[in-house]
Design an enzyme around this catalytic site. Sequence first.
Site, short mmCIF file in Angstrom:
data_model
loop_
_atom_site.label_atom_id
_atom_site.label_comp_id
_atom_site.label_asym_id
_atom_site.label_seq_id
_atom_site.Cartn_x
_atom_site.Cartn_y
_atom_site.Cartn_z
N GLU A 42 17.13 34.99 -2.08
CA GLU A 42 18.33 35.72 -1.64
C GLU A 42 19.49 34.77 -1.80
O GLU A 42 19.59 33.80 -1.06
CB GLU A 42 18.15 36.20 -0.20
N CYS A 63 26.44 36.36 3.50
CA CYS A 63 26.14 36.61 2.08
C CYS A 63 26.42 38.06 1.70
O CYS A 63 26.86 38.35 0.59
CB CYS A 63 24.70 36.23 1.76
#
Length: 461
Positions: free
Chosen positions: A232, A266
């Site tokens: 990720e 993020c």
Amino acid sequence: MKEKTLKTINPATGKDLKEYNYFTDQEAKDAVEECHNAFLKWREKSAEQRAEIIQNIGKKLTENKDKLAKLMTSEMGKLLEHGEQEVDLCAGICDWTAANGPENLKDEERELPDGGRGIITYSPLGVIYGIQPWNFPSYQVIRYAIANLMAGNGVLLKHAESVTGSAFLLEEIFNEAGLPKNLFKVLVIDHDQSDDIISHKLVRGVTLTGSPTAGKIVAKKAAAELKKTVMELGSNDAYMVLEDADLETAVEWSLKGRIYNNGETCVAAKRFIVVEKLYDKFKEAFVEKMKNFKAGDPTNEDSDLGPMARKDLRDDLHEQVENSVKNGASVLCGGKKPEGDGYFYPATVLANVKPGQPAYDDELFGPVASLIKAKDDDDAMRIANDSRFGLGGGIFSKDEEKAVELASKYFDTGMVFINSFGLAQPNMPFGGVKNSGYGREHGGFGMKEFVNAKAINILKG
């Protein structure tokens, strides 16, 4: 020989918090073996037995919410309120996993072509190594650890150095909840030692949340050992304001999406792509709110923004802003690095954002918003997909059916939020595409990333 140490620092003051010793090479090796030995017993537990302990981890997280939230605030600067919300999310992940894990992992039966019997069983792999960042000190850990514990694996954690205290508190909470000793272990190690962990024969999988650069390095090292990875890797998520959007809704959620967790998320809203028809009105309302956000002590209820987590992160963000301006962007508010203690950065809005600028091409990991004007809805989608990233994104439109079609057919990203902003849901997959990585967590998907989907064939006699 003097032991190698690290220090955690309070980003609101710049003062030291605590010093920790790095593991020796032997201590790191021993930790892997201890985790593996604990796994050998844990895998024998039924899914229901594992779920019971995972549910208890959720309860212990809630009991320790105040302590954990305060520690996260002192180590990385998030607002106390956001820390409390983070712990609530973590407890929710535990609850959902405990309630749904046994069903997700149960054996499946299929009839074979010859009339025989087929059984698919999801067997745990062993020790899974997680390398995690500082921005959500609890959630990043819970996200991969709970799914893998539910699957029957053992879990190692190399957390960001700046949140080492949070890592050890989580380990303590896990143990208090009844998790077998050594099944979840924190490693305080450097990069060279981390490489040794990846190559260790007892480590069966690696998961990382971080930058694309770090992801490529770790994925390459794991691939050289033929080990599966989940990555990720962040993003520069686009939020599109289409011609039929409700302007008030779009402004409200765009603001939340940009400054939540001090903008260090993020899956945050980062590029705001507004159709020409609404651009000026959106810009006026958005900038007015952004310039009034107050950066200050994250323990103070009056603060809208805490400090950035580290001095180098604040300096890197400011350099991205300056480079964007040098290449044609304009500052509508903020954009100046404050003097004084702490690593604060003001809420900032950039306009005239175009390709070739960090504000367009890269991830700005802090409270800086990029405003981009689109000709129409089609142009907005083109710009949104004009990115090497693809983690999340948003669509503002009164036509929900149209927004869903755009999200499902055209938006090249792993997650889409319609008329809102969100972080993660325990029952929905989390992950991205392109340079935002691969693999999925949450929603049952994470439980099956590191298992052996084993086929047992019983032929007809």
